[in-house]
Write an enzyme that holds these catalytic residues in place. Structure first.
Site, short mmCIF file in Angstrom:
data_model
loop_
_atom_site.label_atom_id
_atom_site.label_comp_id
_atom_site.label_asym_id
_atom_site.label_seq_id
_atom_site.Cartn_x
_atom_site.Cartn_y
_atom_site.Cartn_z
N SER A 287 -36.85 -47.41 18.44
CA SER A 287 -36.62 -48.53 17.52
C SER A 287 -36.94 -48.24 16.07
O SER A 287 -36.74 -49.11 15.22
CB SER A 287 -37.41 -49.76 17.99
N LYS B 133 -34.15 -49.05 13.73
CA LYS B 133 -33.93 -50.34 13.07
C LYS B 133 -34.34 -50.32 11.61
O LYS B 133 -33.94 -51.19 10.85
CB LYS B 133 -34.66 -51.45 13.83
N SER C 94 -38.35 -56.47 16.91
CA SER C 94 -37.54 -55.31 17.25
C SER C 94 -36.42 -55.71 18.21
O SER C 94 -36.16 -55.06 19.22
CB SER C 94 -38.39 -54.20 17.88
#
Length: 274
Positions: free
Chosen positions: A56, A59, A116
Site C-alpha cells: 500500500s 497509494k 488505505s
C-alpha cells in the site's frame, strides 16, 4: 524541484552513507533507507536499490496524482466520484461501497491516507485515468519523471501483482516529493482517523503517535512483508525513513523508531546546509 530530489539522492554513493550499529531486520525481504529531507543526503542504506513489492505504499503515488489533479483544477475537493462495480469489488482493506454510490474527493484523500482503502484507490484511478490499468501506466510515467527509476505500477492500491515492483530508494524519492510538491496537502498524512457517512474510520499507523512523526504510509501484502514510509522532524531537522519487509508491524515500527533515534540528530537543520 521534485526531479532534483532524485538527483541528489542518486549522487550519494554507498561509501558516503553514515552506517552505524543499527541492525537490519532478520528478513530476506528487508530493505531500508534514511534520507536527510533538507539535503537529500542518504544517512542509512540497506538493500535500498533491491526490488521489493510496494504493497500500500503504492497509494502514495495515487495520492500524488490526485493532489496534482486537484491543484490543476481537474477535480474539485467536493466533487462526488462514482463507485463502479469493479471498484466496489476490490478486496479489503476498504470502506465497503456498493456500486453506484459516491465519495467526495476530500474523503477519498483521507480514505487513502488513513484507511488505505483499496476500493477508493480504484475509484480515484478510474476517475483520473479512465481505467485502473491506464492510471497505473500514468503512475509509472510520473514516477520516472520524479526519479523513481526502478518502479513499475500495475494498480493504484498495491494489491498483489508480480509485476508491481519498487525499491526503498524510490519510495524515499516519492516521500520527499510529496512534501516538497504538496506542502498544502501534506497534513492529510498525519490523520489517524476521519469521519465518513457519520462513522468514525480509524487508521493503523501507530508510528503517528511517536514524537516528531507526521506521516506518511504503511503497507502490507504477504509478498512484501510489513512496509512503511515515515517522515519525522525536530528542531528544523527532518528525515524520511523507508523500511520494507518487516515480519510484523511491531518489529517494523520498533526498527523505524531506532532509525529515527539514531539518525534524526545527525540530520541537517533546514537552511543550514550539511
Amino acid at each position: 524541484m521534485v526531479f532534483v530530489i532524485g538527483l541528489m539522492l542518486a549522487a550519494c554513493s554507498t561509501s558516503s552513507v553514515m552506517q552505524t550499529a543499527v541492525a537490519p531486520l532478520p528478513s530476506e525481504k528487508y530493505a531500508a533507507i534514511v534520507v536527510d529531507a533538507n539535503t537529500g543526503r542518504v544517512l542509512f542504506d540497506q538493500n535500498a536499490n533491491d526490488a521489493r513489492y510496494p504493497a500500500s505504499l503504492t497509494k502514495m503515488m495515487t495520492l500524488y496524482m490526485l493532489f496534482e489533479a486537484i491543484d490543476a483544477g481537474q477535480i474539485g475537493l467536493e466533487e462526488q466520484i462514482p463507485v463502479s462495480a469493479y471498484a466496489a469489488g476490490r478486496p479489503p482493506s476498504k470502506l465497503g461501497f456498493r456500486a453506484g454510490q459516491t465519495i467526495d474527493t476530500r474523503s477519498a484523500v483521507l480514505a487513502l491516507c488513513v484507511r488505505s482503502a483499496n476500493d477508493v484507490a480504484s475509484v480515484v484511478a478510474e476517475r483520473l485515468g479512465g481505467s485502473e490499468a491506464q492510471f497505473a501506466a500514468m503512475m509509472t510515467a510520473k514516477g520516472r519523471q520524479l526519479g523513481m527509476r526502478s518502479t513499475t505500477f500495475r494498480n493504484a492500491s498495491g494489491l498483489p501483482d508480480d509485476a508491481q515492483r519498487t525499491t526503498a530508494y524510490d519510495m524515499a524519492v516519492l516521500s520527499l516529493a510529496l512534501r516538497k510538491r504538496f506542502p498544502h496537502h501534506y497534513h492529510y498524512f498525519s490523520n489517524r482517523d476521519f469521519t465518513f457517512a457519520g462513522k468514525l474510520v480509524r487508521g493503523h499507523n501507530d508510528l503517528l503517535s511517536k514524537p516528531g512523526v507526521d506521516g506518511l504510509k504503511t503497507g502490507y501484502i504477504r509478498a512484501s512483508g510489513f512496509n512503511v514510509a515515515t517522515s519525522a522532524g525536530l528542531g528544523g531537522k527532518r528525515i524520511v525513513v523507508v523500511v520494507m519487509g518487516g515480519d510484523t508491524a511491531k518489529s517494523r515500527n520498533a526498527h523505524v523508531e531506532e532509525l529515527i533515534e539514531t539518525y534524526l540528530p545527525r540530520a541537517s537543520v533546514a537552511g543550514a546546509g550539511s
